[in-house]
Enzyme design. Structure first.
Site, PDB file in Angstrom:
ATOM      1  N   PRO A  78       0.822  -1.207   0.000  1.00 49.74           N
ATOM      2  CG  PRO A  78       0.114  -0.889   2.217  1.00 49.74           C
ATOM      3  CD  PRO A  78       0.859  -1.848   1.336  1.00 49.74           C
ATOM      4  CD  GLN A 128      -2.417   1.950   4.772  1.00 46.19           C
ATOM      5  OE1 GLN A 128      -2.749   2.546   3.754  1.00 46.19           O
ATOM      6  NE2 GLN A 128      -1.967   2.547   5.851  1.00 46.19           N
ATOM      7  CB  SER A 253       5.766  -3.585   8.213  1.00 47.65           C
ATOM      8  OG  SER A 253       5.967  -2.368   7.522  1.00 47.65           O
ATOM      9  CG  HIS A 255       5.755   3.162   7.608  1.00 52.23           C
ATOM     10  ND1 HIS A 255       4.516   3.033   8.175  1.00 52.23           N
ATOM     11  CD2 HIS A 255       5.604   4.067   6.609  1.00 52.23           C
ATOM     12  CE1 HIS A 255       3.660   3.830   7.561  1.00 52.23           C
ATOM     13  NE2 HIS A 255       4.294   4.466   6.598  1.00 52.23           N
ATOM     14  CG  ASP A 286       6.640  -4.233   4.798  1.00 54.76           C
ATOM     15  OD1 ASP A 286       7.576  -4.209   5.618  1.00 54.76           O
ATOM     16  OD2 ASP A 286       5.657  -3.479   4.896  1.00 54.76           O
ATOM     17  NE  ARG A 310      11.592   3.066  -0.670  1.00 59.80           N
ATOM     18  CZ  ARG A 310      11.487   2.733   0.622  1.00 59.80           C
ATOM     19  NH1 ARG A 310      11.460   1.450   0.966  1.00 59.80           N
ATOM     20  NH2 ARG A 310      11.415   3.662   1.560  1.00 59.80           N
TER      21      ARG A 310
END
Length: 356
Positions: A78, A128, A253, A255, A286, A310
């Site tokens: 997301p 999300q 994650s 972020h 992630d 990305r």
């Protein structure tokens, strides 16, 4: 133009296509970007233990995530403001993701609304979100996600305030004309402008709820029939608390290194989270996934699937939907090759014995 042969080459080409502000927004992390770099390096440090003289004439990359069959254990992340990379933004990503036979997670701060995305593509997707100070906004977003046939919610919990992203500060990051937070227009159309040195941080400060506790997971559970995955888990304690409050799964994650610089890489955090969950729920991960071997490493450590962000943005910037499709196909090819070279003919055969 030479065709990129790996995901890193797509980034180099995307950097040539994007404005410096847009590239830095997608590529950057918090502060000194230590965690951003560690996210990739940590996967690379793990060495693989191949099996040989195994029949790998047929490689099966299919698996399930929350009961949804997917062609490979990869999900598109997301990421905000996909339209900074290409005018079709998240809609192009949706079509490419569906064509690849995998799941898309739509960001709450997407540049296309969940309704627009659902109208352009009927593939499986999750939504999300972050809980707002005004719970009615969150409640309405949940209703919209349900109406758009999303099959799960991903609650991001690691953004009570905005990380200090110095690239964005230097660039005075702002949304160019025509790019907005489409999902939030009914509630916050005037909140993001170029009149502040960090308008995105200002938006977070004004709208997000820094008082949230684990109660928010239980509250969200009470207002929806959709399964909830808690995104932003880095510890065994957090994993257990997520499940205690009704989560159907967790996403390891940090972020993408964009919040707390110096935080544990997701690769380093994953084993403890998997051990704490103990098979009671699914674990996703992630950050830093750039190769098929990275996917195998994550699965070997206990992840059900990986989430990539990305890399698909770079494909989107280079060639729109076709670029996203090419990025996903390159990753699929690398997964197949990595499985064959490590003697794993099916996803279920990937276990911790793969990691030296």
């Amino acid at each position: 133009m030479s065709i990129p042969v790996n995901l890193n080459e797509y980034e180099a080409l995307a950097r040539e296509r994007l404005s410096p502000m847009a590239y830095d927004y997608f590529a950057g992390g918090a502060n000194d970007e230590v965690t951003l770099a560690d996210n990739m390096r940590s996967w690379q440090r793990l060495r693989l233990h191949p099996r040989v003289l195994v029949d790998v004439s047929h490689i099966d990359t299919t698996t399930t995530v929350l009961g949804q069959t997917v062609t490979m254990p990869v999900i598109t992340a997301p990421c905000s403001f996909n339209a900074l990379a290409h005018p079709e933004g998240e809609c192009a990503v949706a079509r490419a993701t569906t064509a690849a036979g995998i799941l898309q997670i739509v960001s709450m701060t997407a540049s296309k609304s969940i309704e627009e995305i659902a109208a352009t593509d009927q593939g499986p997707r999750w939504f999300q979100l972050i809980c707002f100070r005004d719970r009615e906004i969150t409640r309405d977003l949940v209703r919209r996600a349900e109406a758009a046939q999303c099959s799960a919610l991903c609650l991001t919990i690691d953004q009570p305030m905005q990380g200090r992203r110095e690239r964005d500060l230097r660039n005075r990051f702002h949304l160019p004309p025509g790019v907005t937070m489409k999902n939030l227009e009914p509630y916050a159309a005037d909140k993001l402008s170029a009149d502040d040195s960090s308008p995105l941080a200002k938006f977070v400060d004004e709208m997000f709820d820094a008082t949230l506790t684990w109660e928010v997971v239980s509250w969200l559970r009470s207002i929806t029939h959709l399964p909830i995955l808690v995104k932003g888990i880095l510890t065994a304690e957090g994993a257990n608390l997520a499940l205690e409050h009704g989560a159907a799964g967790v996403i390891v994650s940090n972020h993408g290194g964009r919040q707390l610089d110096g935080a544990l890489s997701t690769c380093e955090a994953l084993p403890a989270v998997v051990d704490a969950i103990g098979g009671r729920a699914e674990v996703l991960v992630d950050a830093g996934i750039r190769r098929g071997t990275d996917v195998l490493r994550a699965l070997a450590l206990g992840a059900r699937a990986v989430i990539v962000g990305r890399p698909y943005l770079w494909g989107l910037a280079v060639d729109g939907e076709a670029g996203v499709s090419r990025v996903l196909e390159l990753l699929r090819q690398e997964i197949v090759l990595s499985m064959g070279l490590t003697g794993r003919a099916a996803i279920r055969e990937i276990d911790r014995a793969l990691i030296v």
